[in-house]
Write an enzyme that holds these catalytic residues in place. Structure first.
Site, PDB file in Angstrom:
ATOM      1  N   THR A 173       0.873  -1.182   0.000  1.00  0.00           N
ATOM      2  CA  THR A 173       0.000   0.000   0.000  1.00  0.00           C
ATOM      3  C   THR A 173       0.907   1.228   0.000  1.00  0.00           C
ATOM      4  OG1 THR A 173      -1.635  -1.173   1.319  1.00  0.00           O
ATOM      5  CG2 THR A 173      -1.818   1.229   1.241  1.00  0.00           C
ATOM      6  N   LYS A 176      -7.800   1.724  -3.047  1.00  0.00           N
ATOM      7  CA  LYS A 176      -7.468   1.261  -1.683  1.00  0.00           C
ATOM      8  C   LYS A 176      -7.585   2.402  -0.663  1.00  0.00           C
ATOM      9  CE  LYS A 176      -5.061  -0.884   1.644  1.00  0.00           C
ATOM     10  NZ  LYS A 176      -5.347  -2.090   2.344  1.00  0.00           N
ATOM     11  N   LYS A 229      -1.514   4.927   8.622  1.00  0.00           N
ATOM     12  CA  LYS A 229      -0.730   5.018   7.371  1.00  0.00           C
ATOM     13  C   LYS A 229      -1.667   5.292   6.184  1.00  0.00           C
ATOM     14  CE  LYS A 229       1.677   2.180   4.032  1.00  0.00           C
ATOM     15  NZ  LYS A 229       2.222   0.885   3.630  1.00  0.00           N
TER      16      LYS A 229
HETATM   17  P1  NAD Z   1       5.857  -6.171   7.187  1.00  0.00           P
HETATM   18  O1  NAD Z   1       6.668  -5.078   7.783  1.00  0.00           O
HETATM   19  O2  NAD Z   1       5.477  -7.347   8.028  1.00  0.00           O
HETATM   20  O3  NAD Z   1       6.611  -6.747   5.873  1.00  0.00           O
HETATM   21  C1  NAD Z   1       7.369  -5.962   5.000  1.00  0.00           C
HETATM   22  C2  NAD Z   1       8.657  -6.718   4.768  1.00  0.00           C
HETATM   23  O4  NAD Z   1       9.442  -6.047   3.777  1.00  0.00           O
HETATM   24  C3  NAD Z   1       9.553  -6.807   6.029  1.00  0.00           C
HETATM   25  O5  NAD Z   1       9.719  -8.166   6.377  1.00  0.00           O
HETATM   26  C4  NAD Z   1      10.856  -6.127   5.600  1.00  0.00           C
HETATM   27  O6  NAD Z   1      12.004  -6.755   6.152  1.00  0.00           O
HETATM   28  C5  NAD Z   1      10.792  -6.295   4.097  1.00  0.00           C
HETATM   29  N1  NAD Z   1      11.645  -5.354   3.348  1.00  0.00           N
HETATM   30  C6  NAD Z   1      11.728  -4.020   3.471  1.00  0.00           C
HETATM   31  N2  NAD Z   1      12.584  -3.512   2.551  1.00  0.00           N
HETATM   32  C7  NAD Z   1      13.053  -4.581   1.841  1.00  0.00           C
HETATM   33  C8  NAD Z   1      13.961  -4.731   0.754  1.00  0.00           C
HETATM   34  N3  NAD Z   1      14.582  -3.674   0.209  1.00  0.00           N
HETATM   35  N4  NAD Z   1      14.210  -5.958   0.295  1.00  0.00           N
HETATM   36  C9  NAD Z   1      13.594  -7.052   0.823  1.00  0.00           C
HETATM   37  N5  NAD Z   1      12.724  -6.979   1.853  1.00  0.00           N
HETATM   38  C10 NAD Z   1      12.444  -5.755   2.346  1.00  0.00           C
HETATM   39  O7  NAD Z   1       4.563  -5.482   6.570  1.00  0.00           O
HETATM   40  P2  NAD Z   1       3.194  -6.192   6.127  1.00  0.00           P
HETATM   41  O8  NAD Z   1       2.216  -6.158   7.245  1.00  0.00           O
HETATM   42  O9  NAD Z   1       3.517  -7.468   5.461  1.00  0.00           O
HETATM   43  O10 NAD Z   1       2.667  -5.130   5.050  1.00  0.00           O
HETATM   44  C11 NAD Z   1       3.241  -5.048   3.755  1.00  0.00           C
HETATM   45  C12 NAD Z   1       2.419  -4.058   2.938  1.00  0.00           C
HETATM   46  O11 NAD Z   1       1.063  -4.494   2.899  1.00  0.00           O
HETATM   47  C13 NAD Z   1       2.400  -2.644   3.528  1.00  0.00           C
HETATM   48  O12 NAD Z   1       2.478  -1.719   2.466  1.00  0.00           O
HETATM   49  C14 NAD Z   1       1.063  -2.576   4.250  1.00  0.00           C
HETATM   50  O13 NAD Z   1       0.544  -1.270   4.338  1.00  0.00           O
HETATM   51  C15 NAD Z   1       0.210  -3.457   3.343  1.00  0.00           C
HETATM   52  N6  NAD Z   1      -0.950  -4.072   4.011  1.00  0.00           N
HETATM   53  C16 NAD Z   1      -0.825  -4.678   5.221  1.00  0.00           C
HETATM   54  C17 NAD Z   1      -1.932  -5.251   5.816  1.00  0.00           C
HETATM   55  C18 NAD Z   1      -1.825  -5.951   7.159  1.00  0.00           C
HETATM   56  O14 NAD Z   1      -2.874  -6.248   7.762  1.00  0.00           O
HETATM   57  N7  NAD Z   1      -0.618  -6.220   7.662  1.00  0.00           N
HETATM   58  C19 NAD Z   1      -3.179  -5.219   5.179  1.00  0.00           C
HETATM   59  C20 NAD Z   1      -3.271  -4.633   3.926  1.00  0.00           C
HETATM   60  C21 NAD Z   1      -2.143  -4.057   3.337  1.00  0.00           C
END
Ligand code: NAD
Length: 293
Positions: free
Chosen positions: A93, A168, A243
């Protein structure tokens, strides 16, 4: 079977990659966090030594990263190493402008791309029932739709580049506002001596009905599966709601749209997070409403 490079194996990306494996695809994955790689490997993801190594042979590259700057950094780093004809799908997102920049970078590298943010949270990612809101050309959507269907139940092509992110943040602005509205109604009911169940029974079948009430009720009792019944354990954390509300306000400013309730909801979640509740489910906002002077 497609060969998929998956970057970002966190709370969402890990279970999404696992569902791609279950659907019979080969997934080369990478995450900066070692514990995410270990968990994904246990689900059958082949962990690569770097992001570049994960995507070089991929037909489809999926990114699931925290914010716009991570996506742009990844695209800048990875696009020159991508296989000719591969499709880049960003499921993070992020703000609409950065999403469009990512599409532009892919186009300049001669590649097709989609922005495909999700709703449904970690539960939906695990169950493979996410909704994908997709922006990009018909051609790119045609290539990506089946892959997204391995991770989700509903795949909506919303329009051209950035349209998925636009859908979204508009949706989540409604959600943030409506959760506060439902919370205010329950707190008012408490003060008027009306039981939670009575308000629920009326409003859930009347004109006050909405998802924040009927599926995610912020008081314990009426909807047993809602986080209110588990001490507001997320679910969808207040930090993530904040966010998305901030992204809505950035988009509203850039587009010149008046979103006064969206701004108010952003302020209310800002205060909630600043008070140390960013890790609670976003429906815990009812506690702040109840405590308000
Ligand atoms: P998260 O922090 O658990 O996962 C993100 C991952 O990206 C981390 O493990 C981090 O180490 C990795 N990362 C960051 N930079 C990197 C790079 N350069 N190379 C490789 N890995 C890298 O976050 P999440 O909860 O999985 O959310 C991910 C996305 O989904 C976000 O944009 C969030 O807004 C969106 N989202 C989350 C939810 C939810 O309920 N968690 C729901 C809808 C949307």
């Amino acid at each position: 079977m497609a060969r998929i490079g998956f970057i970002g194996l966190g709370n969402m990306g890990g279970p999404m990659a696992a569902n791609l494996i279950r659907a019979g695809h080969h997934v080369d994955g990478f995450d900066l966090a070692a514990h995410c790689c270990t968990a994904a490997a246990a689900q059958g993801v082949s962990i690569a030594s770097s992001a570049k190594a994960a995507i070089e042979a991929a037909d489809i590259v999926i990114t699931m990263l925290p914010a716009g700057r991570h996506v742009i950094e990844c695209y800048t780093h990875l696009l020159p190493h991508a296989k000719i004809g591969s499709l880049f799908i960003d499921c993070s997102t992020i703000d609409v402008q950065t999403a469009r920049l990512a599409h532009e970078a892919a186009r300049a590298a001669g590649l097709l791309s989609l922005d495909a943010p999700v709703s449904g949270g970690v539960g939906g990612a695990v169950a493979g029932t996410l909704t994908f809101m997709v922006g990009g050309s018909e051609e790119a959507f045609g290539l990506g739709e089946k892959i997204l269907a391995s991770m989700g139940r509903k795949i909506v092509h919303c329009g051209e580049a950035g349209a998925g992110q636009a859908a979204k943040i508009c949706n989540n602005m409604i959600l943030g506002i409506s959760m506060i509205a439902v919370s205010e109604a329950f707190v008012l009911a408490e003060k008027l001596g009306l039981s939670h169940q009575a308000l629920f029974d009326v409003a859930s079948t009347s004109s006050g009905q909405c998802w924040s009430l009927t599926s995610y009720c912020p008081v314990p009792g009426p909807v047993p599966a809602s986080p209110a019944n588990q001490d507001y354990k997320p679910g969808f954390a207040a930090a993530l709601m904040l966010k998305d509300l901030r992204l809505s306000q950035e988009a509203a400013k850039n587009a010149g749209a008046a979103t006064s309730l969206g701004k108010l909801a952003t302020d209310i979640y800002e205060q909630f997070a600043a008070a140390g509740h960013e890790g609670a489910d976003f429906s815990a906002i009812i506690n702040a409403v109840r405590a308000a002077p």
